[in-house]
Design a protein around this motif. Structure first.
Motif, short mmCIF file in Angstrom:
data_model
loop_
_atom_site.label_atom_id
_atom_site.label_comp_id
_atom_site.label_asym_id
_atom_site.label_seq_id
_atom_site.Cartn_x
_atom_site.Cartn_y
_atom_site.Cartn_z
N PRO A 248 -12.02 -1.65 -11.66
CA PRO A 248 -13.00 -0.38 -11.67
C PRO A 248 -13.17 0.50 -10.65
CG PRO A 248 -13.74 -2.52 -12.92
CD PRO A 248 -12.41 -2.44 -11.75
N HIS A 249 -13.17 -0.17 -9.22
CA HIS A 249 -14.02 1.40 -8.14
C HIS A 249 -12.36 2.10 -7.28
CE1 HIS A 249 -17.57 -1.21 -8.10
NE2 HIS A 249 -17.25 -2.50 -8.06
N LEU A 250 -11.87 0.70 -7.81
CA LEU A 250 -9.85 1.71 -7.09
C LEU A 250 -9.62 2.52 -8.17
CD1 LEU A 250 -7.83 -1.22 -6.62
CD2 LEU A 250 -9.08 0.02 -5.09
N LEU A 251 -9.99 2.64 -9.76
CA LEU A 251 -10.10 4.39 -10.58
C LEU A 251 -10.77 5.57 -10.12
CD1 LEU A 251 -9.90 1.69 -13.88
CD2 LEU A 251 -7.58 3.07 -12.96
N LYS A 252 -11.75 5.27 -9.92
CA LYS A 252 -12.22 6.37 -8.65
C LYS A 252 -12.51 6.53 -7.58
CE LYS A 252 -16.25 3.89 -10.05
NZ LYS A 252 -17.45 3.94 -11.03
N GLY A 253 -11.77 5.12 -6.90
CA GLY A 253 -11.29 5.76 -5.09
C GLY A 253 -10.59 6.95 -5.42
N THR A 254 -9.75 7.15 -3.35
CA THR A 254 -9.22 8.14 -2.59
C THR A 254 -8.12 6.88 -2.16
OG1 THR A 254 -11.27 8.84 -1.26
CG2 THR A 254 -8.95 9.47 -0.72
N ASN A 255 -7.30 8.05 -3.37
CA ASN A 255 -5.68 6.97 -2.94
C ASN A 255 -5.32 5.44 -3.60
OD1 ASN A 255 -2.88 7.78 -1.62
ND2 ASN A 255 -3.11 7.16 -0.06
N PRO A 256 -6.07 4.94 -4.08
CA PRO A 256 -6.14 3.41 -4.49
C PRO A 256 -4.75 3.08 -4.21
CG PRO A 256 -6.37 4.65 -6.52
CD PRO A 256 -5.84 6.15 -5.35
N HIS A 257 -4.94 1.38 -3.85
CA HIS A 257 -3.83 1.34 -3.46
C HIS A 257 -4.44 -0.72 -3.91
CE1 HIS A 257 -0.39 3.23 -1.58
NE2 HIS A 257 -1.14 3.94 -1.38
N ILE A 258 -3.55 -1.68 -4.14
CA ILE A 258 -3.44 -3.19 -4.58
C ILE A 258 -2.45 -4.03 -3.73
CG2 ILE A 258 -3.59 -4.83 -5.84
CD1 ILE A 258 -4.79 -2.97 -8.18
N LEU A 259 -2.51 -3.93 -2.55
CA LEU A 259 -1.67 -4.92 -2.07
C LEU A 259 -1.93 -6.52 -1.76
CD1 LEU A 259 0.84 -4.58 -0.28
CD2 LEU A 259 -0.57 -5.05 1.87
N THR A 260 -0.60 -7.52 -2.01
CA THR A 260 -0.17 -8.34 -2.38
C THR A 260 0.22 -9.56 -1.54
OG1 THR A 260 -1.25 -7.93 -5.05
CG2 THR A 260 -0.72 -10.18 -3.89
N LEU A 261 -0.68 -9.96 -0.46
CA LEU A 261 0.75 -10.53 0.03
C LEU A 261 1.78 -11.59 -0.04
CD1 LEU A 261 -1.12 -10.34 3.56
CD2 LEU A 261 0.06 -8.87 2.66
N SER A 262 2.39 -11.42 -1.30
CA SER A 262 3.54 -12.11 -1.58
C SER A 262 4.82 -12.39 -1.57
CB SER A 262 2.92 -12.00 -3.15
OG SER A 262 2.94 -10.97 -4.01
N PRO A 263 5.92 -12.53 -1.91
CA PRO A 263 7.01 -12.47 -1.98
C PRO A 263 7.96 -11.80 -2.46
CG PRO A 263 6.86 -14.76 -2.32
CD PRO A 263 5.69 -13.74 -2.32
N PRO A 264 9.03 -11.36 -2.65
CA PRO A 264 9.87 -10.69 -3.38
C PRO A 264 10.59 -11.89 -4.62
CG PRO A 264 11.05 -10.83 -1.66
CD PRO A 264 9.69 -11.16 -1.26
N LEU A 265 10.13 -11.03 -6.20
CA LEU A 265 11.03 -12.39 -7.10
C LEU A 265 12.16 -12.51 -6.93
CD1 LEU A 265 8.25 -10.89 -10.45
CD2 LEU A 265 8.37 -12.92 -8.66
N SER A 266 12.56 -14.02 -7.27
CA SER A 266 14.08 -14.22 -6.93
C SER A 266 14.50 -14.97 -7.97
CB SER A 266 14.62 -14.59 -6.21
OG SER A 266 16.47 -14.46 -5.68
N HIS A 267 15.01 -15.49 -9.12
CA HIS A 267 15.72 -16.09 -9.94
C HIS A 267 16.75 -17.43 -8.91
CE1 HIS A 267 15.51 -14.38 -13.92
NE2 HIS A 267 13.93 -14.54 -13.10
N ASP A 268 16.48 -17.09 -7.88
CA ASP A 268 17.97 -18.62 -6.62
C ASP A 268 16.96 -19.60 -6.94
OD1 ASP A 268 19.53 -19.78 -4.60
OD2 ASP A 268 19.76 -17.52 -4.18
#
Length: 282
Positions: A136-156
């Motif tokens: 709700p705050h990001l939607l009103k923020g300046t240049n809003p970003h969510i960054l999640t420290l997680s890996p690329p998805l793979s089916h390997d």
């Protein structure tokens, strides 16, 4: 919006009392950002360096404004209260960083359900809860970003066979990142996942992933901090829905191709250990 500085922007970071989360906070602090950090460590732990309070002091020494909050992201009410406190203190939230994570690299028969549940609750559910509270705050923020420290998805299958419980928990974080990007694309909130190409010299590597030998073959956390900074300063409507690798996004956004500055003392590029979920360079 393209900018080279995070001055005046507000970040909410989970689990930033040490390691990569703290490095991201300190890099933002150098620009004069406001940083709210929520982590469980309120008193010193002999096994781990740093607390919420020492991290907040370091952030302010680096030039930022800090609000340290002791809390557990498994507690929805505590997260909601922390996010509200952050927004009240700094007038909003522009960036949400899902850094908190639990790890147990164990096979199915060896992994107790208590440890499995912990990883699910902190990694996947925690990412969802923190992002949901910040949105709700990001939607009103300046240049809003969510960054999640997680890996690329793979089916390997190789990423599942040895530690399926951990893989499920980390991939759950990545699925959150991808889902948020699509759900909030039209509103201009970016959501991306960031992962290191190599092991990063943190307490997890020291205590769980090989000790001194692995630390000597790891890059310093500052590479992830600089990569995060490059993401946060990119236009949120243009950089979203991607699984980013630290050195690749630095090259893309800043032109950097020599990463020797991130080597630890005595480390050599040719000896670096490729991280989980990443294919070795050709």
């Amino acid at each position: 919006m393209t900018t080279t500085s995070l001055a005046g922007r507000t970040l909410f970071i989970s689990g930033a009392s040490r390691g990569i989360g703290l490095a991201i906070a300190l890099r933002a602090a150098q620009d004069g950002a406001n940083i709210c950090l929520m982590a469980k460590t309120g008193t010193p732990d002999p096994r781990l360096e740093g607390t919420v309070h020492t991290a907040a002091a370091a952030i302010e020494a680096a030039g930022g404004q800090a609000l340290g909050i002791v809390g557990d992201i498994r507690d929805e009410e505590a997260v909601d209260a922390a996010v509200a406190q952050c927004a009240e203190r700094f007038g909003g939230i522009d960036i949400c960083v899902n850094n908190a994570s639990a790890i147990a690299l164990m096979g199915t028969l060896d992994l107790p359900m208590k440890r499995y549940d912990l990883m699910q609750d902190i990694n996947t559910r925690g990412t969802y809860v923190v992002s949901r509270a910040c949105l709700p705050h990001l939607l009103k923020g300046t240049n809003p970003h969510i960054l999640t420290l997680s890996p690329p998805l793979s089916h390997d299958p190789k990423w599942f066979g040895n530690h399926v419980g951990y893989t499920i928990a980390k991939y759950g974080m990545s699925m959150c990142a991808l889902g948020f990007a699509e759900e909030f694309r039209e509103q201009g909130v970016a959501s991306n996942a960031l992962w290191p190409r190599t092991m990063i010299a943190t307490a997890a590597v020291q205590n769980l992933l090989g000790g001194d030998a692995s630390m000597a073959r790891s890059r310093r956390p500052e590479i992830m901090a600089d990569a995060a900074h490059a993401i946060f300063t990119a236009p949120s409507r243009e950089l979203t829905g991607r699984f980013l690798i630290d050195d690749e996004i630095l090259t893309e956004r800043t032109g950097l191709t020599d990463f020797s500055r991130y080597l630890g003392e005595g480390a050599r590029e040719e000896d670096l250990i490729t991280d989980l979920f990443v294919e070795p360079a050709a």
